[in-house]
Every structure is written in C-alpha cells, then in structure tokens.
Design an enzyme around this catalytic site. Sequence first.
Site, PDB file in Angstrom:
ATOM      1  N   GLN A   1       3.047   4.238  13.262  1.00 16.59           N
ATOM      2  CA  GLN A   1       3.352   3.934  12.082  1.00 16.59           C
ATOM      3  C   GLN A   1       4.255   5.110  11.379  1.00 16.59           C
ATOM      4  O   GLN A   1       5.255   4.434  10.476  1.00 16.59           O
ATOM      5  CB  GLN A   1       2.098   3.921  11.116  1.00 16.59           C
ATOM      6  CG  GLN A   1       2.380   3.503   9.564  1.00 16.59           C
ATOM      7  CD  GLN A   1       2.646   2.146   9.603  1.00 16.59           C
ATOM      8  OE1 GLN A   1       2.112   1.102   9.890  1.00 16.59           O
ATOM      9  NE2 GLN A   1       3.690   1.985   8.837  1.00 16.59           N
TER      10      GLN A   1
ATOM     11  N   CYS B   1       1.300   1.485   4.734  1.00 18.08           N
ATOM     12  CA  CYS B   1       1.380   0.889   5.936  1.00 18.08           C
ATOM     13  C   CYS B   1       0.683  -0.354   6.045  1.00 18.08           C
ATOM     14  O   CYS B   1       0.918  -1.067   7.094  1.00 18.08           O
ATOM     15  CB  CYS B   1       0.648   1.784   6.863  1.00 18.08           C
ATOM     16  SG  CYS B   1      -1.145   2.136   6.486  1.00 18.08           S
TER      17      CYS B   1
HETATM   18  N1  NVA Z   1      -5.921   4.523   7.272  1.00 20.05           N
HETATM   19  C1  NVA Z   1      -5.961   3.053   7.658  1.00 20.05           C
HETATM   20  C2  NVA Z   1      -4.525   2.615   8.271  1.00 20.05           C
HETATM   21  C3  NVA Z   1      -4.590   1.082   8.445  1.00 20.05           C
HETATM   22  C4  NVA Z   1      -3.360   0.567   9.199  1.00 20.05           C
HETATM   23  C5  NVA Z   1      -7.102   2.793   8.479  1.00 20.05           C
HETATM   24  O1  NVA Z   1      -7.513   3.582   9.500  1.00 20.05           O
HETATM   25  O2  NVA Z   1      -7.982   1.697   8.383  1.00 20.05           O
END
Ligand code: NVA
Length: 310
Positions: free
Chosen positions: A131, A267
């Site tokens: 990402q 993201c």
């Molecule tokens: N911090 C989030 C990112 C999702 C793409 C998770 O780990 O769920």
Amino acid sequence: MPRHFLRDDDLAPAEQREVLELAWAFREDRFVRTPLSGPRAVALLFDKPTLRTQVSFSVGVAELGGFPTLVDGRLAQVGVRESVADVTRVLDRQVAAVVWRTFGQDRIEEMAGVSRVPVVNALTDDFHPCQILADLLTVAQHRGGLDALPGQRLAYVGDAGNNMAASYLLGGVTAGMHVAVAGPEGYLPPADIVARAEEIAATTGGSVTVTTDVRAAVTGADVVAADTWVSMGDEDEATERLAALAGYQVDGALLAVAKDDAILLHCLPAYRGKEVTAEVIDGPQSVVWDEAENRLHAQKAVLTFLLEQR
Ligand code: NVA
C-alpha cells in the site's frame, strides 16, 4: 536465496526508487514488462478480507503474463491444518511467487525463511508495504513526478499504532519524506519502528514525528492520510477504539490546516463519519481512487523487481 518484500525497509532507498520508476512505467504502459510469461503462476493467499488487494494482484499477475492462483485461507488453514513451512514447501514447487495477507508478521517471516520463491506481504498486523508503494506513486503522480517525493510532508492521523502507520514511517522516510504520525496515547507506533524510521531518515534527509497533537502533525502538510480505526483482527475492541480515537477524525477543519493543495490518502475501506468525513474523502483534495489504482502498478513493479533479483 530469493528476495522477499515483508516490510517497507526490505527495499533500500535506491531499490524503492527503482521499484517506483518501474511502477511509473507500468502506469504508462501496462504491458511494458512480462516477467511471468509462460504463464507462470503466483499464489495469492488471504487469511483476512480483501477487495483491492485480491483484484490488483490478480489483474497484475495476469498483465505480467502470469496466472494468479487464489488460495482461500479459510480452506487452507495455514498453521492449523498444516504448518506454515509445509504449506510453503508445497507452494514453492509450483509457483513463481507467493503473496500472503495474514495476521502475525512472524507467520510471513517463517514462510520467507523456508520459501525458494519470493514472498510478498499483502498486509499483516504489523505492515502494509504494498500500500505504501502505491501511496508514494500517488503522491508522485500529484506532485509532478518521483523527484518530488523527497521533502514532502506526510501526516498520518488516527490509529498510529497500526500497520499503516508503521509502513508510512518506514516507507515514507525511505523516500526521503518528513513523516508525522498522530494518535492518542495507547495508539502510537512501537518504539522499534520509530527507531528504525529515524535510522533510515538520517540517511535520506527525511524525518520522523510522533505526536498526540493532531493539529501540530497536519499543519503545513503536503499529504494527509487516514485509515480505519478498527483494523482487521481488532473487531473485538471496536467500541473502545471508536471512543479513544474520536478526536482524530480527518474533517474539513483539520484538512484546512494542511497546505492549500494538500492531498488526502486513504487505503480504503473508508468509514465515513468515523476516521474521515464524507466531505473530505469525497471532496476535491481526495486522491483515493488514484491510490487504489496505483496498487496495481506498484505491485506489478515489486513483483518484477523481486523476480529479477533471483
Ligand atoms: N489498517 C487496516 C488496513 C486495511 C487495508 C487493516 O489492517 O485492516
């Protein structure tokens, strides 16, 4: 031994730049390189939910001339039905690379220790390095190119103890950026990640700021980034997280203290009204759809880079 991409600092600054240049080239011509022609297969293994990652790796592997083979983590039950090592030994006889989204970083490190093919981290509890490559490409896209990355000021707001915060710290300073992360006490990055980011920043001209003061972090920023307050695997803590993080929403007033032309990254998936308001994520400074597309180009680039290191 193959090269792996398990955390952001697995790419040295010059290597990250090489990958981003390749990603830029893929954005201009999606078929500029086809290192998986044959087609060779890449295993995509998911122990957690996915949309963007599954689609972008599936499309990306196909565009590299290869064949994506999806492995459902609920069926494979890696570490339950059979060990990480045994799963890896089966996969690496058949595929050119393994892409894995899982829980503990120890699991993907164990796989990489055994695997004869590159292993790529498609998100763990600790990092989301693919990402961040996409995010760097997105910043470059909106700032006139890759040469503009060093010196950019990025402020990440919210759960600063999660995978995205750690990856912004490591990946951002690798690109020479000034990375500030802001979250409440109890939601700040682990000390070893901060120390490692500072170590890298000292070599690239970047810098690291960790603070509970959200306005201080965002004031004058070129890039503002948000992420969910409840990451995958944290669902049991949802109530306390929403309460603890309530003051760390990216809304119009907060974005207004960033630079006038600041861009907003997220993201996704986004929870409008929680970590970000609809006004902001659906507004003119949001570049989240470019960011989602850039997963494709960035991941093709990192796969190409890793496959060529062998
Ligand atoms: N911090 C989030 C990112 C999702 C793409 C998770 O780990 O769920």
